[in-house]
Motif scaffolding. Sequence first.
Motif, mmCIF file in Angstrom:
data_model
loop_
_atom_site.group_PDB
_atom_site.id
_atom_site.type_symbol
_atom_site.label_atom_id
_atom_site.label_comp_id
_atom_site.label_asym_id
_atom_site.label_seq_id
_atom_site.Cartn_x
_atom_site.Cartn_y
_atom_site.Cartn_z
ATOM 1 N N ILE A 104 0.851 -1.186 0.000
ATOM 2 C CA ILE A 104 0.000 0.000 0.000
ATOM 3 C C ILE A 104 0.889 1.239 0.000
ATOM 4 C CG2 ILE A 104 -1.721 1.311 1.310
ATOM 5 C CD1 ILE A 104 -2.904 -1.209 0.146
ATOM 6 N N ARG A 198 -6.198 0.965 -7.485
ATOM 7 C CA ARG A 198 -6.183 0.368 -6.146
ATOM 8 C C ARG A 198 -6.628 -1.091 -6.177
ATOM 9 N NH1 ARG A 198 -7.797 5.543 -5.805
ATOM 10 N NH2 ARG A 198 -6.636 6.967 -4.430
ATOM 11 N N TRP A 202 -4.250 -4.030 -4.599
ATOM 12 C CA TRP A 202 -4.715 -5.021 -3.627
ATOM 13 C C TRP A 202 -4.602 -6.445 -4.171
ATOM 14 C CZ3 TRP A 202 -5.886 -5.305 1.401
ATOM 15 C CH2 TRP A 202 -6.055 -4.106 2.106
ATOM 16 N N TRP A 206 -2.610 -9.063 -2.034
ATOM 17 C CA TRP A 206 -3.335 -10.211 -1.484
ATOM 18 C C TRP A 206 -2.394 -11.383 -1.206
ATOM 19 C CZ3 TRP A 206 -8.003 -12.757 -4.434
ATOM 20 C CH2 TRP A 206 -9.009 -13.087 -3.520
ATOM 21 N N GLN A 243 -9.182 -9.256 2.222
ATOM 22 C CA GLN A 243 -10.237 -8.968 1.260
ATOM 23 C C GLN A 243 -11.368 -8.195 1.911
ATOM 24 O OE1 GLN A 243 -11.737 -12.395 -0.838
ATOM 25 N NE2 GLN A 243 -13.252 -11.215 -1.985
ATOM 26 N N ALA A 246 -10.253 -4.609 2.257
ATOM 27 C CA ALA A 246 -10.231 -3.935 0.960
ATOM 28 C C ALA A 246 -11.640 -3.631 0.455
ATOM 29 C CB ALA A 246 -9.473 -4.797 -0.050
ATOM 30 N N VAL A 293 -2.238 -3.290 6.533
ATOM 31 C CA VAL A 293 -3.536 -3.956 6.430
ATOM 32 C C VAL A 293 -4.213 -3.995 7.798
ATOM 33 C CG1 VAL A 293 -4.717 -6.102 5.813
ATOM 34 C CG2 VAL A 293 -2.792 -5.297 4.431
#
Length: 328
Positions: A104, A198, A202, A206, A243, A246, A293
């Motif tokens: 990020i 974005r 992600w 992941w 997830q 996000a 995260v």
Amino acid sequence: MKVCIYGAGAIGGYLGVLLAEAGAEVTLIARGPHLAAMREKGLTLEIDGGVRTARVSATDRPAEAGPQDYVVVTLKAPSLPQVAEDLQPLLGPSTAVVTAQNGIPWWYFHAHGGPYDGRPLERVDPGGRLWRLIPPERCIGCVVYPATELVEPARIRHTYGNRFMLGEPDGSRSERVSALSRLMLAAGLKAPVRPRIRDDIWFKLWGNLSFNPVSALTGGTLEQIAGDPATRAVVRAMMVEGQAVAEALGVRFSLDVDKRIEGAAEVGAHKTSMLQDLERGRAMEIDALVGVVAELGALVGVETPTVDCVLALVEQRAALAGCYSRPA
């Protein structure tokens, strides 16, 4: 077009050779034996069964290069705060900074919209220092997929992949991102301009969020982690939590979690970058891949118990190895 590659290691050097061949005026910022070798004999790229050498400008003094059209930052995330001041001579009035890094980025909430718009992230930008020194208005997102290796000073080997996903934080197809995409396409790269960068950030994160810290704790390769039911379950739980975080931020995933794990397993006996950094005593990208995260989960009210547990373990593992300093 003037392009500076800041952090011209394996990915940066690969990109530098191809952009120079496409006609860009390329400057590589590097140091040590790698810099000395580039100055002496150019930069060599092993690719597609052949060898290509480019004569490019290389220096460890950004002031020598002066203002650029694009500064492509290929340093690992922990290194960027240390060089943010040094990067300033490269920034002219309209210079774009391309963040070709994992995890990020500090500008994540710039032009994001909604309640978090304009919010700095403490894990990746303590005190908002990067936000001030490299204003997010300059930034273009970039998700990097090629695999490359610095085999010796001034010699890079390309293994696979040629995708660099590009995108403006506000989702626009600006002239600056379009021009960069055209240059990279001319260099033989796949460089689509993505309206939802974005989502792409992600999607790559992941796997990095989960496989990287688990590999650092276990020493396992991608296929070993995915092939063991116990470690696979840990990875899957981390990915499900990531997830949920996000999606609470409006991100859309194009693949389900089990197919994403299978894709990682198919890479085979590959050591993650975090495990390689641990083995070599280098700074580990814990904050940009995992810690942030957990920070985002707390922000949006999504619990991340597995992420938090693995984060605590890998932080201590890295700190004891001298590869990480825990946040104050």
